[in-house]
Design a protein around this motif. Sequence first.
Motif, PDB file in Angstrom:
ATOM      1  N   ARG A   1      -6.613   1.302  -1.375  1.00 49.29           N
ATOM      2  CA  ARG A   1      -5.306   1.075  -2.011  1.00 49.29           C
ATOM      3  C   ARG A   1      -4.922  -0.401  -2.019  1.00 49.29           C
ATOM      4  N   ARG A   2      -5.885  -1.270  -2.162  1.00 53.02           N
ATOM      5  CA  ARG A   2      -5.626  -2.714  -2.223  1.00 53.02           C
ATOM      6  C   ARG A   2      -5.881  -3.292  -3.613  1.00 53.02           C
TER       7      ARG A   2
ATOM      8  N   ASP B   1       0.833  -1.205   0.000  1.00 57.58           N
ATOM      9  CA  ASP B   1       0.000   0.000   0.000  1.00 57.58           C
ATOM     10  C   ASP B   1       0.869   1.256   0.000  1.00 57.58           C
ATOM     11  N   SER B   2       2.136   1.090  -0.332  1.00 55.13           N
ATOM     12  CA  SER B   2       3.063   2.212  -0.414  1.00 55.13           C
ATOM     13  C   SER B   2       2.727   3.069  -1.628  1.00 55.13           C
TER      14      SER B   2
ATOM     15  N   ILE C   1       2.854   1.873  -5.633  1.00 57.00           N
ATOM     16  CA  ILE C   1       1.638   1.955  -6.442  1.00 57.00           C
ATOM     17  C   ILE C   1       1.832   2.920  -7.607  1.00 57.00           C
ATOM     18  N   SER C   2       2.440   4.069  -7.345  1.00 59.31           N
ATOM     19  CA  SER C   2       2.660   5.052  -8.414  1.00 59.31           C
ATOM     20  C   SER C   2       3.583   4.516  -9.490  1.00 59.31           C
TER      21      SER C   2
ATOM     22  N   ILE D   1       2.893   0.203 -15.903  1.00 54.80           N
ATOM     23  CA  ILE D   1       1.824  -0.486 -16.626  1.00 54.80           C
ATOM     24  C   ILE D   1       1.295   0.408 -17.741  1.00 54.80           C
ATOM     25  N   THR D   2       1.114   1.692 -17.464  1.00 49.93           N
ATOM     26  CA  THR D   2       0.602   2.620 -18.467  1.00 49.93           C
ATOM     27  C   THR D   2       1.599   2.818 -19.607  1.00 49.93           C
ATOM     28  N   MET D   3       2.885   2.807 -19.316  1.00 52.07           N
ATOM     29  CA  MET D   3       3.902   2.994 -20.363  1.00 52.07           C
ATOM     30  C   MET D   3       4.061   1.765 -21.246  1.00 52.07           C
TER      31      MET D   3
END
Length: 157
Positions: A125-126, A98-99, A103-104, A110-112
Amino acid sequence: MRLFIWNIMLALAWVSLTGNFSGSGMLTGFAFGYLMLAFVTRMSGETRSYTRKIPQVVGFTLFYIWEIIRSNVRVAYEVLTPTHYMKPGVIGLPLDSDSDAVISLLANLITMTPGTLSLDVSNDRRMLFIHAMYIDDEEALRRDLKDLERRVIELLS
């Protein structure tokens, strides 16, 4: 952080002693400085995370470049062929961390990657919601994304 600064200073010393003021000279100096720092910390009995992080960063970078190449080939094939093999959809990826940093970074990686897009993170945030162009096997996609998450957690720990 102190060892990283020392490594840069050793690289600058290498560049000035060899007279090779180029990117390759700096990279060579950085590599030799890293090897020297790894040797000195090992001989002094210290275990430093810096000398273990550089191989991890290099390994992660190579892994991610390979993933981008694979995804680019698949999306390019889809664009260039007349038949569409896409099976788009949205999946939820349960998160182990949950850091905010993990996550960022995971969402941005994933988006790139072509063919995938991070949409949202649940309020607790899970869960990370992801749109994918190819959901042939939902569990295989989740396994691949969990592998990426595991590598990001290792990299940032």
